[in-house]
Write an enzyme that holds these catalytic residues in place. Structure first.
Site, PDB file in Angstrom:
ATOM      1  N   ASP A  48       0.831  -1.199   0.000  1.00 22.73           N
ATOM      2  CA  ASP A  48       0.000   0.000   0.000  1.00 22.73           C
ATOM      3  C   ASP A  48       0.869   1.253   0.000  1.00 22.73           C
ATOM      4  O   ASP A  48       1.533   1.551   0.988  1.00 22.73           O
ATOM      5  CB  ASP A  48      -0.886   0.010   1.256  1.00 22.73           C
ATOM      6  CG  ASP A  48      -1.789   1.233   1.291  1.00 22.73           C
ATOM      7  OD1 ASP A  48      -2.893   1.159   0.730  1.00 22.73           O
ATOM      8  OD2 ASP A  48      -1.370   2.277   1.859  1.00 22.73           O
ATOM      9  N   TYR A  53       3.157   9.721  -0.480  1.00 26.10           N
ATOM     10  CA  TYR A  53       4.245   9.153   0.335  1.00 26.10           C
ATOM     11  C   TYR A  53       5.625   9.382  -0.293  1.00 26.10           C
ATOM     12  O   TYR A  53       6.645   9.117   0.329  1.00 26.10           O
ATOM     13  CB  TYR A  53       4.057   7.635   0.553  1.00 26.10           C
ATOM     14  CG  TYR A  53       2.768   7.226   1.212  1.00 26.10           C
ATOM     15  CD1 TYR A  53       1.933   8.166   1.814  1.00 26.10           C
ATOM     16  CD2 TYR A  53       2.364   5.892   1.233  1.00 26.10           C
ATOM     17  CE1 TYR A  53       0.736   7.791   2.407  1.00 26.10           C
ATOM     18  CE2 TYR A  53       1.167   5.512   1.839  1.00 26.10           C
ATOM     19  CZ  TYR A  53       0.362   6.459   2.412  1.00 26.10           C
ATOM     20  OH  TYR A  53      -0.816   6.081   2.991  1.00 26.10           O
ATOM     21  N   LYS A  78      -2.700   5.855  -4.472  1.00 28.29           N
ATOM     22  CA  LYS A  78      -3.817   6.768  -4.180  1.00 28.29           C
ATOM     23  C   LYS A  78      -3.594   8.130  -4.842  1.00 28.29           C
ATOM     24  O   LYS A  78      -2.447   8.554  -5.008  1.00 28.29           O
ATOM     25  CB  LYS A  78      -3.942   7.002  -2.662  1.00 28.29           C
ATOM     26  CG  LYS A  78      -3.818   5.734  -1.825  1.00 28.29           C
ATOM     27  CD  LYS A  78      -4.040   5.961  -0.352  1.00 28.29           C
ATOM     28  CE  LYS A  78      -3.696   4.716   0.449  1.00 28.29           C
ATOM     29  NZ  LYS A  78      -2.282   4.578   0.802  1.00 28.29           N
ATOM     30  N   HIS A 111      -7.543   9.400  -1.994  1.00 30.23           N
ATOM     31  CA  HIS A 111      -6.897   9.428  -0.677  1.00 30.23           C
ATOM     32  C   HIS A 111      -7.772  10.110   0.382  1.00 30.23           C
ATOM     33  O   HIS A 111      -7.898   9.605   1.504  1.00 30.23           O
ATOM     34  CB  HIS A 111      -5.534  10.134  -0.801  1.00 30.23           C
ATOM     35  CG  HIS A 111      -4.527   9.704   0.193  1.00 30.23           C
ATOM     36  ND1 HIS A 111      -3.189   9.594  -0.082  1.00 30.23           N
ATOM     37  CD2 HIS A 111      -4.640   9.349   1.491  1.00 30.23           C
ATOM     38  CE1 HIS A 111      -2.535   9.184   0.993  1.00 30.23           C
ATOM     39  NE2 HIS A 111      -3.405   9.035   1.966  1.00 30.23           N
TER      40      HIS A 111
HETATM   41  N1  LIG Z   1      -5.273   6.295   3.601  1.00 30.95           N
HETATM   42  C1  LIG Z   1      -4.698   7.050   4.503  1.00 30.95           C
HETATM   43  O1  LIG Z   1      -5.047   8.232   4.694  1.00 30.95           O
HETATM   44  C2  LIG Z   1      -3.586   6.482   5.328  1.00 30.95           C
HETATM   45  C3  LIG Z   1      -3.133   7.170   6.464  1.00 30.95           C
HETATM   46  C4  LIG Z   1      -2.104   6.597   7.215  1.00 30.95           C
HETATM   47  C5  LIG Z   1      -1.565   5.374   6.839  1.00 30.95           C
HETATM   48  N2  LIG Z   1      -2.006   4.723   5.711  1.00 30.95           N
HETATM   49  C6  LIG Z   1      -1.432   3.421   5.279  1.00 30.95           C
HETATM   50  O2  LIG Z   1      -1.521   2.498   6.369  1.00 30.95           O
HETATM   51  C7  LIG Z   1      -0.229   1.984   6.654  1.00 30.95           C
HETATM   52  C8  LIG Z   1      -0.095   1.631   8.125  1.00 30.95           C
HETATM   53  O3  LIG Z   1      -0.361   2.743   8.953  1.00 30.95           O
HETATM   54  P1  LIG Z   1       0.799   3.521   9.761  1.00 30.95           P
HETATM   55  O4  LIG Z   1       2.094   3.281   9.100  1.00 30.95           O
HETATM   56  O5  LIG Z   1       0.343   4.915   9.889  1.00 30.95           O
HETATM   57  O6  LIG Z   1       0.739   2.878  11.225  1.00 30.95           O
HETATM   58  P2  LIG Z   1       0.818   1.385  11.860  1.00 30.95           P
HETATM   59  O7  LIG Z   1       0.960   0.374  10.808  1.00 30.95           O
HETATM   60  O8  LIG Z   1      -0.313   1.305  12.835  1.00 30.95           O
HETATM   61  O9  LIG Z   1       2.131   1.508  12.753  1.00 30.95           O
HETATM   62  C9  LIG Z   1       3.399   1.574  12.180  1.00 30.95           C
HETATM   63  C10 LIG Z   1       4.400   1.806  13.308  1.00 30.95           C
HETATM   64  O10 LIG Z   1       4.413   0.676  14.188  1.00 30.95           O
HETATM   65  C11 LIG Z   1       5.720   0.100  14.240  1.00 30.95           C
HETATM   66  N3  LIG Z   1       5.526  -1.372  14.281  1.00 30.95           N
HETATM   67  C12 LIG Z   1       5.338  -2.224  13.241  1.00 30.95           C
HETATM   68  N4  LIG Z   1       5.150  -3.476  13.669  1.00 30.95           N
HETATM   69  C13 LIG Z   1       5.229  -3.441  15.019  1.00 30.95           C
HETATM   70  C14 LIG Z   1       5.103  -4.426  16.031  1.00 30.95           C
HETATM   71  N5  LIG Z   1       4.869  -5.697  15.717  1.00 30.95           N
HETATM   72  N6  LIG Z   1       5.229  -4.048  17.325  1.00 30.95           N
HETATM   73  C15 LIG Z   1       5.457  -2.745  17.646  1.00 30.95           C
HETATM   74  N7  LIG Z   1       5.567  -1.745  16.742  1.00 30.95           N
HETATM   75  C16 LIG Z   1       5.439  -2.095  15.425  1.00 30.95           C
HETATM   76  C17 LIG Z   1       6.432   0.578  12.990  1.00 30.95           C
HETATM   77  O11 LIG Z   1       7.818   0.722  13.214  1.00 30.95           O
HETATM   78  P3  LIG Z   1       8.961   0.048  12.295  1.00 30.95           P
HETATM   79  O12 LIG Z   1       8.710   0.368  10.866  1.00 30.95           O
HETATM   80  O13 LIG Z   1      10.196   0.714  12.822  1.00 30.95           O
HETATM   81  O14 LIG Z   1       8.918  -1.427  12.578  1.00 30.95           O
HETATM   82  C18 LIG Z   1       5.806   1.952  12.789  1.00 30.95           C
HETATM   83  O15 LIG Z   1       6.440   2.926  13.600  1.00 30.95           O
HETATM   84  C19 LIG Z   1       0.701   3.124   6.203  1.00 30.95           C
HETATM   85  O16 LIG Z   1       2.043   2.699   6.109  1.00 30.95           O
HETATM   86  C20 LIG Z   1       0.050   3.506   4.915  1.00 30.95           C
HETATM   87  O17 LIG Z   1       0.378   2.568   3.894  1.00 30.95           O
HETATM   88  C21 LIG Z   1      -3.017   5.261   4.968  1.00 30.95           C
END
Ligand SMILES: NC(=O)c1ccc[n+]([C@@H]2O[C@H](COP(=O)([O-])OP(=O)(O)OC[C@H]3O[C@@H](n4cnc5c(N)ncnc54)[C@H](OP(=O)(O)O)[C@@H]3O)[C@@H](O)[C@H]2O)c1
Length: 278
Positions: A48, A53, A78, A111
């Site tokens: 994704d 990004y 997106k 998005h």
């Molecule tokens: N559509 C939208 O508006 C929107 C908005 C936000 C995000 N997104 C998408 O959703 C994806 C995921 O959301 P997000 O990146 O915001 O947050 P998330 O996946 O909830 O959290 C990511 C964070 O958690 C850490 N992490 C990963 N696995 C872990 C584990 N098993 N234990 C503890 N910590 C862990 C990662 O660090 P490390 O990388 O250092 O492991 C990173 O800092 C994004 O990457 C993006 O593709 C979409």
């Protein structure tokens, strides 16, 4: 086409893996390439990204370095808000495709629901799908009101609505609405960016299944039929986050996690959307 065992059926006849790799904030090409390779080795098939990004090129390089056939991968990107405002939909999409080095993307999402613009964006996305450059089209950050408005301009129901969804931020009404309309929910920030990793309840439930709080939170989502796209650039966490299909949470455990909801957003709302969303 084979996305593996754990897929969800979309309203356009296609399938989408329940688990995917989120890559927001992964901008170093080398790190991204390694993360994509590690993720695919752990069974991920969905990646994704988004033009916002600024890493579509890195994602493209990561994909090209894989042995996996293109048709076994599910790539999402997106369209950003500014492109919607100036009506630069088709060209913006083509630039994304070029940066990714692909002939098509599996899922193209709006998005954010930019008011006064997203109806037009949607019509162009319908055309991109007809042209075969996009397999499925969907939305992100859409409320029920936005989805109802979209219905007034098009009969094409979004295949997916990607929204922030995790134990600390739940959307029961949106979930029921999407189920009724055949729209698959996909959870972004499913780990709440780490916010529930120290929750005593999540730790306790994890102990019942020899799982971590991250695995419990992701399981709570996929067990409801909600897709998840946790982000990590660490091999051991990528593997950990993929081990969510070999246990089942009890009804009591599911309800206890649902009751953790405090409407806590961890992913910010962009400044230009805040007046409409908050
Ligand atoms: N559509 C939208 O508006 C929107 C908005 C936000 C995000 N997104 C998408 O959703 C994806 C995921 O959301 P997000 O990146 O915001 O947050 P998330 O996946 O909830 O959290 C990511 C964070 O958690 C850490 N992490 C990963 N696995 C872990 C584990 N098993 N234990 C503890 N910590 C862990 C990662 O660090 P490390 O990388 O250092 O492991 C990173 O800092 C994004 O990457 C993006 O593709 C979409």
């Amino acid at each position: 086409m084979s996305f593996g065992e754990h897929v969800i059926h979309l309203n356009d006849g296609r399938e989408m893996p329940l688990l995917g790799l989120g890559v927001y904030k992964a901008t170093d090409d080398g790190e991204l390439k390694q993360a994509i390779s590690d993720a695919v080795s752990s069974g991920y098939r969905l990646i994704d990204t988004a033009s916002f990004y600024k890493n579509e090129e890195g994602v493209g390089k990561g994909i090209q370095a894989l042995d996996t056939p293109r048709e076994d991968l599910f790539i999402t990107t997106k369209i950003w808000n500014t492109a919607q405002r100036i009506g630069d939909i088709e060209d913006s999409f083509n630039r994304s495709l070029e940066r990714l080095g692909l002939d098509y993307v599996d899922l193209y999402l709006i998005h954010w629901p930019v008011p006064g613009c997203f109806g037009n964006t949607w019509k162009v996305m319908e055309k991109l799908r007809t042209d075969g450059k996009v397999k499925s089209i969907g939305v992100s950050n859409f409320s029920i009101a936005d989805l109802e408005l979209l219905k007034t301009v098009s009969d094409v129901v979004p295949a997916v609505n990607q929204v922030e969804f995790h134990p600390l931020f739940n959307h029961p009404e949106l979930k029921t609405y999407c189920e009724e309309k055949g729209i698959v929910l996909q959870a972004y920030a499913p780990l709440a960016r780490g916010a529930y990793m120290n929750s005593p309840l999540m730790i306790e439930i994890g102990k019942n299944h020899q799982k971590t709080p991250a695995q419990v939170g992701l399981r709570w989502l996929v067990q409801q039929g909600i897709g998840v796209i946790p982000k990590s650039v660490h091999k051991e966490r990528l593997e950990e986050n993929s081990q969510i299909f070999d246990f089942v949470l009890s009804e009591e455990e599911m309800a206890a996690i649902t009751a953790m909801d405090v409407q806590q957003r961890v992913a910010g709302v962009p400044e230009d959307m805040a007046p409409y969303i908050l």
